[in-house]
Structure formats: C-alpha cells, structure tokens
Design an enzyme around this catalytic site. Structure first.
Site, short mmCIF file in Angstrom:
data_model
loop_
_atom_site.label_atom_id
_atom_site.label_comp_id
_atom_site.label_asym_id
_atom_site.label_seq_id
_atom_site.Cartn_x
_atom_site.Cartn_y
_atom_site.Cartn_z
CG HIS A 99 -0.33 -0.16 2.52
ND1 HIS A 99 0.00 -1.40 3.02
CD2 HIS A 99 0.05 0.73 3.46
CE1 HIS A 99 0.55 -1.26 4.22
NE2 HIS A 99 0.60 0.03 4.51
CG HIS A 101 0.75 5.25 4.20
ND1 HIS A 101 -0.17 5.18 5.23
CD2 HIS A 101 1.49 4.11 4.30
CE1 HIS A 101 0.01 4.06 5.92
NE2 HIS A 101 1.02 3.39 5.38
P1 AMP Z 1 1.37 0.35 7.50
O1 AMP Z 1 1.88 0.69 8.88
O2 AMP Z 1 2.12 1.05 6.41
O3 AMP Z 1 1.24 -1.14 7.28
O4 AMP Z 1 -0.05 1.01 7.43
C1 AMP Z 1 -1.25 0.32 7.55
C2 AMP Z 1 -2.32 1.36 7.63
O5 AMP Z 1 -3.56 0.71 7.52
C3 AMP Z 1 -2.32 2.14 8.96
O6 AMP Z 1 -2.10 3.51 8.71
C4 AMP Z 1 -3.71 1.87 9.51
O7 AMP Z 1 -4.30 2.99 10.11
C5 AMP Z 1 -4.48 1.45 8.27
N1 AMP Z 1 -5.62 0.56 8.52
C6 AMP Z 1 -5.65 -0.53 9.33
N2 AMP Z 1 -6.87 -1.10 9.28
C7 AMP Z 1 -7.61 -0.35 8.42
C8 AMP Z 1 -8.95 -0.43 7.95
N3 AMP Z 1 -9.80 -1.40 8.34
N4 AMP Z 1 -9.40 0.52 7.09
C9 AMP Z 1 -8.55 1.51 6.68
N5 AMP Z 1 -7.28 1.62 7.08
C10 AMP Z 1 -6.81 0.70 7.94
#
Ligand code: AMP
Ligand code: ZN
Length: 135
Positions: A99, A101
């Site tokens: 993903h 950001h």
């Molecule tokens: P990372 O630390 O780069 O793996 O980021 C994962 C991101 O996913 C974090 O910023 C979380 O806030 C986000 N996240 C986790 N669960 C969900 C969800 N159900 N819907 C939207 N974002 C999410």
C-alpha cells in the site's frame, strides 16, 4: 484461505471509505489518518510489499498514484502532500498487503505523522468530499 485485511476490503467483506477503484487498483481512506484525506492506494492482486509484487503491478499502482494525487489535492484544497510506503515490520509495516500512503498537507497546519481517530461519520464526510471534488 486469504486472511489479508486489505484483500477483504477490496472484496467488500470489510467496509471501507472508498475513493477510487478500477480493475487493478483500489483506494480508500486510512482509518487512522495523519491528515485530512489520508488515503491508502493498493493493488488488487495481493503482494506483501512492492518488490514482492510484479513490476507491472508496481507500475499500475504508481500510475494510479499519479492520477489520483492532483484530484485529491484539488478536491480537498490541499497545498502539498507526502507519499510513503513501509516495507517490513522493522519499517513499521502493519498490514502486509502492498500500500501507498497518500497524505495531503495544508498550509498553516503543521505536518504530523501522529495517527488521529476520527469517527466513521467524519471519515464518510471526507470520502464524500473527495469523490464529489473528483467528478
Ligand atoms: P502500515 O503501517 O504502512 O502497514 O499502514 C497500515 C495502515 O492501515 C495504517 O495507517 C492503519 O491505520 C491502516 N488501517 C488498518 N486497518 C484499516 C482499515 N480497516 N481501514 C482503513 N485503514 C486501515
Ligand atoms: Zn491482500
């Protein structure tokens, strides 16, 4: 069985505030945004991180980032943005589905990477504002 959270979001098994979707890429609001409009842009085909996926999948993902960035900026009247990717637990990766950001920034609002916890209603309103502004 695929237990991946983001695959479930793509499939609609877990709800999300969708911003954009095409046959290869899905974009939705981060549930704990660091700024208004913090969006996650993900490939539909599962890979743990950018380099585990194919080169084609990486290209499709960044084509969509290129396409969405100015649209989200215009919709929210943002003045700048950060783009980030976390690869691996030691880099802070929490969800092991590739993903990007996308974090819009605004003049006069200090940049922070501290997660906020808006209500579902607040997130829905931001998603609506983006979708309307992108039309
Ligand atoms: P990372 O630390 O780069 O793996 O980021 C994962 C991101 O996913 C974090 O910023 C979380 O806030 C986000 N996240 C986790 N669960 C969900 C969800 N159900 N819907 C939207 N974002 C999410
Ligand atoms: Zn996945």
């Amino acid at each position: 069985m695929n237990d991946c959270l983001f695959c479930k979001i793509i499939e609609g098994e877990i709800p999300s505030h969708k911003i954009y979707e095409d046959d290869k890429v899905f974009a939705f609001l981060d549930i704990s945004p660091v700024s208004k409009g913090h969006t996650l842009i993900i490939p539909k085909s599962h890979s743990e991180n950018l380099t585990q996926g194919t080169e084609e999948s990486a290209a499709d993902l960044f084509k969509t980032v290129h396409h969405l960035a100015p649209k989200i900026m215009t919709a929210l009247e943002a003045t700048a943005y950060n783009i980030g990717m976390n690869h691996g637990a030691d880099a802070g990766q929490l969800v092991f589905h590739t993903h990007v950001h996308f974090m819009p920034r605004y003049a006069g609002i200090p940049r922070t990477f501290e997660k906020q916890h808006p209500s579902q209603e607040e997130l829905a309103a931001v998603a609506e504002e983006i979708r309307q502004g992108m039309e």
